[in-house]
Enzyme design. Structure first.
Site, PDB file in Angstrom:
ATOM      1  N   ALA A   1       0.853  -1.195   0.000  1.00 15.68           N
ATOM      2  CA  ALA A   1       0.000   0.000   0.000  1.00 15.68           C
ATOM      3  C   ALA A   1       0.881   1.234   0.000  1.00 15.68           C
ATOM      4  O   ALA A   1       2.041   1.195   0.434  1.00 15.68           O
ATOM      5  CB  ALA A   1      -0.924   0.010   1.214  1.00 15.68           C
ATOM      6  N   ASP A   2       0.317   2.329  -0.462  1.00 18.21           N
ATOM      7  CA  ASP A   2       1.015   3.607  -0.387  1.00 18.21           C
ATOM      8  C   ASP A   2      -0.018   4.696  -0.130  1.00 18.21           C
ATOM      9  O   ASP A   2      -1.116   4.671  -0.699  1.00 18.21           O
ATOM     10  CB  ASP A   2       1.788   3.909  -1.673  1.00 18.21           C
ATOM     11  CG  ASP A   2       2.769   5.044  -1.472  1.00 18.21           C
ATOM     12  OD1 ASP A   2       3.718   4.877  -0.674  1.00 18.21           O
ATOM     13  OD2 ASP A   2       2.586   6.117  -2.073  1.00 18.21           O
ATOM     14  N   THR A   3       0.338   5.621   0.751  1.00 20.35           N
ATOM     15  CA  THR A   3      -0.574   6.695   1.152  1.00 20.35           C
ATOM     16  C   THR A   3       0.108   8.038   0.946  1.00 20.35           C
ATOM     17  O   THR A   3       1.298   8.187   1.250  1.00 20.35           O
ATOM     18  CB  THR A   3      -0.958   6.550   2.644  1.00 20.35           C
ATOM     19  OG1 THR A   3      -1.586   5.291   2.847  1.00 20.35           O
ATOM     20  CG2 THR A   3      -1.900   7.659   3.080  1.00 20.35           C
TER      21      THR A   3
END
Length: 199
Positions: free
Chosen positions: A76-78
């Site tokens: 995931a990347d935020t």
């Protein structure tokens, strides 16, 4: 599809580990080594989607044989998106102070891309939450910086800790702001053959 594959989390984030544990999942952690440099004029949503996929594929490239055949990899990347500008993790306290001052009294978007890989295919979801900050005084910002939470977080704040005091309102997924939108993550994991919340 092989049911209930071994789950590998391609992230060193303690927040993502906590969120996955909170829904009863067991997993191994294998942090990804990926270049997270933004491309010129890259939109924030496209940026997180590219980086999440890059992280998952980087971990897959390090796995072989049975480890790979019976596994699913989750990455995931935020990022924080202020009027189209990506606010990544602050370089130092001065950078964090500048970011928080810009977020004060305004709304911004938090984008998280979730990317799952399994031998049967790749599955992804991207979630956006709108976050509105309270109007912050210089003293508010200095207090928050003194807590030390800002150092490894996109936009220089974390809603799950003391940073929650900076947030006036959210529209959308709370867990997305923390770093992993749980409802969508469960859907990606199920598509990858990992049972979650009772399968």
């Amino acid at each position: 599809m092989t049911p209930n594959r071994r789950l590998v989390l391609a992230s060193a984030s303690p927040r993502r580990r906590q969120l996955l544990t909170s829904i009863g999942l067991t997993f191994d952690v294998l942090p990804a080594d990926a270049d997270e440099t933004e491309l010129p004029a890259e939109p924030a949503r496209e940026y997180v989607e590219r980086i999440a996929a890059l992280k998952a594929r980087a971990v897959v490239s390090r796995m072989h044989g049975p480890d790979l055949e019976h596994a699913a990899v989750l990455a995931a990347d935020t990022t924080v998106d202020l009027d189209g500008e990506i606010l990544a993790k602050p370089l130092d306290d001065d950078d964090a102070r500048y970011m928080l001052g810009r977020l004060s009294g305004r709304s911004h978007r938090v984008h998280t891309a979730v990317f799952g890989w399994s031998p049967d295919g790749e599955h992804a979801a991207t979630v956006t939450t709108v976050v509105t900050f309270a109007s912050l005084t210089d003293a508010d910002i200095e207090w928050y910086l003194s807590m030390g939470e800002h150092r490894d977080k996109a936009g220089a704040y974390g809603m799950q800790g003391a940073g929650g005091a900076l947030v006036q309102r959210i529209d959308g997924s709370p867990s997305n702001v923390i770093g992993l939108p749980l409802a969508e993550t469960i859907g990606v994991l199920r598509a990858c053959g990992v049972a979650a919340t009772g399968g």
